[in-house]
Scaffold this motif. Structure first.
Motif, PDB file in Angstrom:
ATOM      1  N   LYS A  80       0.820  -1.207   0.000  1.00  9.90           N
ATOM      2  CA  LYS A  80       0.000   0.000   0.000  1.00  9.90           C
ATOM      3  C   LYS A  80       0.853   1.256   0.000  1.00  9.90           C
ATOM      4  O   LYS A  80       1.882   1.327   0.674  1.00  9.90           O
ATOM      5  CB  LYS A  80      -0.910  -0.009   1.233  1.00  9.90           C
ATOM      6  CG  LYS A  80      -1.860   1.163   1.333  1.00  9.90           C
ATOM      7  CD  LYS A  80      -2.704   1.023   2.599  1.00  9.90           C
ATOM      8  CE  LYS A  80      -3.697   2.173   2.731  1.00  9.90           C
ATOM      9  NZ  LYS A  80      -4.519   2.033   3.963  1.00  9.90           N
ATOM     10  N   ASP A  84      -3.152   5.352  -1.663  1.00  8.21           N
ATOM     11  CA  ASP A  84      -4.058   4.247  -1.989  1.00  8.21           C
ATOM     12  C   ASP A  84      -5.212   4.183  -0.986  1.00  8.21           C
ATOM     13  O   ASP A  84      -5.355   3.225  -0.213  1.00  8.21           O
ATOM     14  CB  ASP A  84      -3.286   2.922  -2.024  1.00  8.21           C
ATOM     15  CG  ASP A  84      -2.331   2.846  -3.203  1.00  8.21           C
ATOM     16  OD1 ASP A  84      -2.694   3.325  -4.288  1.00  8.21           O
ATOM     17  OD2 ASP A  84      -1.214   2.305  -3.035  1.00  8.21           O
ATOM     18  N   TRP A  87      -7.580   1.090  -0.716  1.00  5.65           N
ATOM     19  CA  TRP A  87      -7.068  -0.179  -0.170  1.00  5.65           C
ATOM     20  C   TRP A  87      -7.849  -0.523   1.097  1.00  5.65           C
ATOM     21  O   TRP A  87      -7.840   0.234   2.067  1.00  5.65           O
ATOM     22  CB  TRP A  87      -5.594  -0.030   0.131  1.00  5.65           C
ATOM     23  CG  TRP A  87      -4.867  -1.263   0.587  1.00  5.65           C
ATOM     24  CD1 TRP A  87      -5.060  -1.945   1.748  1.00  5.65           C
ATOM     25  CD2 TRP A  87      -3.789  -1.934  -0.106  1.00  5.65           C
ATOM     26  NE1 TRP A  87      -4.184  -2.998   1.841  1.00  5.65           N
ATOM     27  CE2 TRP A  87      -3.387  -3.020   0.707  1.00  5.65           C
ATOM     28  CE3 TRP A  87      -3.131  -1.726  -1.309  1.00  5.65           C
ATOM     29  CZ2 TRP A  87      -2.355  -3.880   0.344  1.00  5.65           C
ATOM     30  CZ3 TRP A  87      -2.109  -2.582  -1.669  1.00  5.65           C
ATOM     31  CH2 TRP A  87      -1.723  -3.649  -0.863  1.00  5.65           C
ATOM     32  N   PHE A 103      -1.623  -9.079  -2.640  1.00  2.00           N
ATOM     33  CA  PHE A 103      -1.590  -7.849  -1.851  1.00  2.00           C
ATOM     34  C   PHE A 103      -1.012  -8.163  -0.477  1.00  2.00           C
ATOM     35  O   PHE A 103      -1.444  -9.100   0.185  1.00  2.00           O
ATOM     36  CB  PHE A 103      -2.999  -7.267  -1.739  1.00  2.00           C
ATOM     37  CG  PHE A 103      -3.589  -6.897  -3.071  1.00  2.00           C
ATOM     38  CD1 PHE A 103      -3.488  -5.600  -3.549  1.00  2.00           C
ATOM     39  CD2 PHE A 103      -4.229  -7.850  -3.854  1.00  2.00           C
ATOM     40  CE1 PHE A 103      -4.020  -5.256  -4.790  1.00  2.00           C
ATOM     41  CE2 PHE A 103      -4.763  -7.514  -5.095  1.00  2.00           C
ATOM     42  CZ  PHE A 103      -4.655  -6.214  -5.562  1.00  2.00           C
TER      43      PHE A 103
END
Length: 236
Positions: A80, A84, A87, A103
């Motif tokens: 991240k 972002d 997210w 991720f």
């Protein structure tokens, strides 16, 4: 298998955020990144994307950008970035895509003899701006990095690749909590982005320092081309 990295894609399919306001070199930056990616990266290669992926604030909008990335060759690992906002959680995001889109947030993934570890990071103590709320996030993120590396160590890994969005130290290259963790676990690679513009680039730690190789991969620093970090012998 080759391992590449890039950061700060700042894609904006669903929002009006042209990046050329930050310099002429950002003109058509998405096209530059994607064309180079397609030319270099094979399907069995790896690409680390170290934050600031999409300007979108909502996941449904960011997904338009993530879908574009998912169609590019290679397996992608994401951490991240500070922009972002879309997210949610790494767990939730991982459910949206197959195992070619991964991720990360303190979780550990094995890649041959290497463990891929990481977290977003945060600004470190500096003379420009560092408030109490920054101190709290900074300590939390350093703890997350330590957790990631310690978990990898417990899993039996002896070689580590650290992914962060923020650089692990400040413009003076001072000792920081992040650098203390790096010193303790001695990762082979630390890969980060976040820094933009010639003046900021000078502040990033780069090259081999005490056995750890540091790579700044903000896309404008690497001329909007994925950077090769290393090549693994998959037959080992």
């Amino acid at each position: 298998m080759k391992i590449y990295a890039i950061g700060d894609l700042h894609l904006s399919t669903a929002v009006d955020k042209p990046m050329n306001i930050f310099g002429d070199n950002w003109e058509n930056h998405e096209e530059k990144i994607f064309s180079d990616w397609i030319e270099k990266v094979n399907e069995d290669d790896i690409v680390f994307v170290v934050g600031d992926i999409s300007w979108a604030s909502k996941l449904e909008d960011a997904k338009l950008d993530l879908d574009k990335i998912s169609k590019l060759p290679g397996t992608k690992y994401f951490v991240k970035g500070n922009h972002d906002y879309w997210w949610t959680t790494a767990t939730g995001l991982n459910k949206l895509y197959d195992d070619k889109m991964i991720f990360m947030n303190t979780n550990v993934y094995g890649l041959g003899e290497y463990a891929i570890c990481g977290t977003r990071g945060w600004i470190t103590p500096n003379d420009i701006k560092f408030e109490q709320k920054d101190s709290e996030i900074y300590k939390r993120e350093a703890h997350r990095l330590k957790l990631s590396l310690e978990n990898a160590k417990k899993m039996g890994y002896k070689k580590f690749i650290v992914l962060m969005h923020y650089p692990p130290t400040n413009e003076e290259l001072n000792e920081t909590l992040f650098m203390e963790v790096i010193k303790e676990y001695s990762p082979q690679y630390v890969i980060y982005g976040h820094l933009h513009g010639e003046e900021s680039f000078a502040y990033g730690i780069k090259g081999k320092v005490k056995g750890t190789e540091y790579h700044l991969v903000s896309c404008d620093y690497i001329n909007f081309k994925v950077k090769e970090i290393l090549e693994l012998d998959t037959e080992e």
